[in-house]
Scaffold this motif. Structure first.
Motif, PDB file in Angstrom:
ATOM      1  N   THR A 134      42.304   7.037  -5.455  1.00 58.47           N
ATOM      2  CA  THR A 134      41.025   6.563  -5.969  1.00 58.47           C
ATOM      3  C   THR A 134      40.328   7.650  -6.784  1.00 58.47           C
ATOM      4  OG1 THR A 134      39.902   7.196  -3.912  1.00 58.47           O
ATOM      5  CG2 THR A 134      40.669   4.908  -4.113  1.00 58.47           C
ATOM      6  N   ALA A 135      39.458   7.189  -7.691  1.00 61.03           N
ATOM      7  CA  ALA A 135      38.710   8.096  -8.565  1.00 61.03           C
ATOM      8  C   ALA A 135      37.275   7.611  -8.690  1.00 61.03           C
ATOM      9  CB  ALA A 135      39.364   8.168  -9.944  1.00 61.03           C
ATOM     10  N   LEU A 136      36.335   8.522  -8.565  1.00 60.25           N
ATOM     11  CA  LEU A 136      34.929   8.207  -8.760  1.00 60.25           C
ATOM     12  C   LEU A 136      34.555   8.503 -10.210  1.00 60.25           C
ATOM     13  CD1 LEU A 136      32.147   7.420  -7.546  1.00 60.25           C
ATOM     14  CD2 LEU A 136      31.781   9.868  -7.120  1.00 60.25           C
ATOM     15  N   ILE A 137      33.964   7.530 -10.879  1.00 59.14           N
ATOM     16  CA  ILE A 137      33.531   7.691 -12.267  1.00 59.14           C
ATOM     17  C   ILE A 137      32.039   7.977 -12.299  1.00 59.14           C
ATOM     18  CG2 ILE A 137      33.580   6.691 -14.573  1.00 59.14           C
ATOM     19  CD1 ILE A 137      35.494   4.559 -13.498  1.00 59.14           C
ATOM     20  N   ALA A 138      31.604   8.836 -13.224  1.00 60.48           N
ATOM     21  CA  ALA A 138      30.170   9.097 -13.366  1.00 60.48           C
ATOM     22  C   ALA A 138      29.839   9.397 -14.821  1.00 60.48           C
ATOM     23  CB  ALA A 138      29.746  10.266 -12.472  1.00 60.48           C
ATOM     24  N   SER A 139      28.689   8.895 -15.243  1.00 64.92           N
ATOM     25  CA  SER A 139      28.208   9.160 -16.595  1.00 64.92           C
ATOM     26  C   SER A 139      27.093  10.196 -16.576  1.00 64.92           C
ATOM     27  CB  SER A 139      27.704   7.862 -17.240  1.00 64.92           C
ATOM     28  OG  SER A 139      27.206   8.112 -18.543  1.00 64.92           O
ATOM     29  N   ARG A 140      26.058   9.912 -15.806  1.00 63.20           N
ATOM     30  CA  ARG A 140      24.961  10.873 -15.603  1.00 63.20           C
ATOM     31  C   ARG A 140      25.132  11.473 -14.213  1.00 63.20           C
ATOM     32  NH1 ARG A 140      20.772  10.169 -19.281  1.00 63.20           N
ATOM     33  NH2 ARG A 140      20.998   8.330 -20.627  1.00 63.20           N
ATOM     34  N   TYR A 141      25.305  12.759 -14.125  1.00 64.95           N
ATOM     35  CA  TYR A 141      25.658  13.357 -12.839  1.00 64.95           C
ATOM     36  C   TYR A 141      25.306  14.839 -12.821  1.00 64.95           C
ATOM     37  CZ  TYR A 141      29.538  14.909 -15.724  1.00 64.95           C
ATOM     38  OH  TYR A 141      30.283  15.460 -16.734  1.00 64.95           O
ATOM     39  N   ARG A 162      30.644  14.558 -22.350  1.00 65.92           N
ATOM     40  CA  ARG A 162      29.461  15.067 -23.057  1.00 65.92           C
ATOM     41  C   ARG A 162      28.489  15.767 -22.116  1.00 65.92           C
ATOM     42  NH1 ARG A 162      27.575   9.705 -25.994  1.00 65.92           N
ATOM     43  NH2 ARG A 162      28.212   8.932 -23.932  1.00 65.92           N
ATOM     44  N   ARG A 163      28.639  15.538 -20.820  1.00 67.83           N
ATOM     45  CA  ARG A 163      27.764  16.172 -19.835  1.00 67.83           C
ATOM     46  C   ARG A 163      28.501  17.177 -18.940  1.00 67.83           C
ATOM     47  NH1 ARG A 163      22.838  13.732 -19.071  1.00 67.83           N
ATOM     48  NH2 ARG A 163      22.485  11.849 -20.301  1.00 67.83           N
ATOM     49  N   LEU A 164      29.788  17.324 -19.182  1.00 66.34           N
ATOM     50  CA  LEU A 164      30.602  18.155 -18.305  1.00 66.34           C
ATOM     51  C   LEU A 164      30.353  19.637 -18.545  1.00 66.34           C
ATOM     52  CD1 LEU A 164      32.709  18.026 -16.092  1.00 66.34           C
ATOM     53  CD2 LEU A 164      34.475  17.888 -17.852  1.00 66.34           C
ATOM     54  N   THR A 165      30.141  20.381 -17.461  1.00 64.76           N
ATOM     55  CA  THR A 165      29.893  21.813 -17.537  1.00 64.76           C
ATOM     56  C   THR A 165      30.921  22.565 -16.713  1.00 64.76           C
ATOM     57  OG1 THR A 165      28.439  21.860 -15.601  1.00 64.76           O
ATOM     58  CG2 THR A 165      27.409  21.389 -17.743  1.00 64.76           C
ATOM     59  N   ARG A 191      39.075  19.832 -27.738  1.00 63.91           N
ATOM     60  CA  ARG A 191      39.054  21.287 -27.511  1.00 63.91           C
ATOM     61  C   ARG A 191      38.346  21.620 -26.204  1.00 63.91           C
ATOM     62  NH1 ARG A 191      38.227  21.475 -33.268  1.00 63.91           N
ATOM     63  NH2 ARG A 191      35.969  21.487 -32.949  1.00 63.91           N
ATOM     64  N   LEU A 192      37.263  20.893 -25.904  1.00 64.50           N
ATOM     65  CA  LEU A 192      36.533  21.130 -24.663  1.00 64.50           C
ATOM     66  C   LEU A 192      37.393  20.782 -23.444  1.00 64.50           C
ATOM     67  CD1 LEU A 192      33.940  21.888 -23.181  1.00 64.50           C
ATOM     68  CD2 LEU A 192      33.140  19.526 -23.506  1.00 64.50           C
ATOM     69  N   ALA A 193      38.117  19.688 -23.529  1.00 64.29           N
ATOM     70  CA  ALA A 193      39.001  19.293 -22.424  1.00 64.29           C
ATOM     71  C   ALA A 193      40.040  20.367 -22.154  1.00 64.29           C
ATOM     72  CB  ALA A 193      39.675  17.964 -22.741  1.00 64.29           C
ATOM     73  N   HIS A 194      40.603  20.956 -23.216  1.00 63.19           N
ATOM     74  CA  HIS A 194      41.575  22.037 -23.061  1.00 63.19           C
ATOM     75  C   HIS A 194      40.911  23.292 -22.502  1.00 63.19           C
ATOM     76  CE1 HIS A 194      45.044  20.048 -24.631  1.00 63.19           C
ATOM     77  NE2 HIS A 194      44.515  19.813 -25.812  1.00 63.19           N
TER      78      HIS A 194
END
Length: 216
Positions: A134-141, A162-165, A191-194
Motif C-alpha cells: 500500500t501507498a499513502l498519497i498526499a498533495s499538501r503535507y 512541487r512540495r517535496l523537501t 532533475r529534482l527526482a534524481h
C-alpha cells in the motif's frame, strides 16, 4: 491527459509498450457496484457525459466516449489488456472492499499495489488482503505524512513533487518508506527526482523514462 486519453485501455497499452515500470490507474464504484477506471468523481472532464460516477450504472458509463472513441474501462479489462504491474488508487473504503474481492479472486497481491489519499481506505484494504502493498498519497503535507503512512501500514508515500523537501525525504527514509514523486512532467521535476534519489516518479509522458528528458 498526456499522450493518450487518461484512464483508458488505449493509454494503458501505450504505457506498457513504452516500457514503464508500473501503470497507475484510478478506481471508482458505479451506481451498480462495478469498479470503473476514472480519475474524477464525475464524468464531465474526461467524457462526453455529465454527472457523478456514483449516480450512473455501468451500462450508462460504458455508453460514454472517454476520448478518441474509447469507452470507460472496468478494472478487470485493464488486468486482461496489459501485464505490467499496476498501482490502483482507491477513493474510499467502499472501493477498497470491492477491490479486495477482485484481488483475492485473481491472486493479484504480487501485481497490484493499492494507493489512496485516505488513510482509512489503506487500512481497510490491508485488513482484507493479507500481504498487499500500500501507498499513502498526499498533495499538501508536512512531516506528518510519514507518521500517517506508518500508522496506516503503508510501505510507500506518493508525494506532490512541487512540495517535496529534503527534510520530508530524510524523515521518510528513517521510517524505511519508499518515496514516489508526482507528477514529473518537466525537466526541472525530473532533475529534482534524481537529486532527491526518489524511488520512482509518476508521469503523464512515458518518454521521460526512455529519453531522460521532457519533450512537449
Amino acid at each position: 491527459m498526456g499522450v493518450e486519453p487518461e484512464n483508458t485501455l488505449r493509454s494503458f497499452v501505450a504505457a506498457e509498450r513504452a516500457g514503464l515500470d508500473a501503470i497507475e490507474l484510478d478506481l471508482h464504484l458505479s451506481k451498480d457496484g462495478a469498479l470503473v477506471v476514472m480519475h474524477d468523481l464525475d464524468v464531465d472532464r474526461t467524457t462526453d457525459g455529465s454527472g457523478p460516477i456514483a449516480e450512473q450504472t455501468l451500462d450508462e458509463l460504458r455508453a460514454l466516449d472517454a476520448g478518441r472513441g474509447e469507452r470507460v474501462p472496468v478494472f478487470e479489462e485493464v488486468l486482461d489488456a496489459v501485464r505490467a504491474p499496476l498501482q490502483a488508487e482507491i477513493k474510499d473504503v467502499a472501493a477498497a472492499r470491492a477491490l479486495a474481492e477482485v484481488m483475492l479472486e485473481r491472486d493479484l497481491v504480487p501485481r497490484v499495489e493499492v494507493s489512496s489519499f485516505h488513510d482509512e481506505a489503506i487500512t481497510e484494504i490491508a485488513r482484507l488482503v493479507p500481504g498487499v502493498r500500500t501507498a499513502l498519497i498526499a498533495s499538501r503535507y508536512g512531516l506528518d505524512v510519514v507518521d500517517r503512512a506508518v500508522e496506516a501500514g503503508a510501505a510507500t508515500v506518493c508525494l506532490n513533487i512541487r512540495r517535496l523537501t529534503l527534510e520530508v525525504v530524510e524523515h521518510a527514509r528513517k521510517a524505511d518508506l519508499r518515496i514516489i514523486g508526482w507528477v514529473v512532467n518537466t525537466q526541472e521535476h525530473l532533475r529534482l527526482a534524481h537529486a532527491l534519489e526518489l524511488d520512482g516518479a509518476t508521469t503523464d509522458y512515458p518518454e521521460i523514462k526512455r529519453t531522460g528528458r521532457f519533450t512537449a
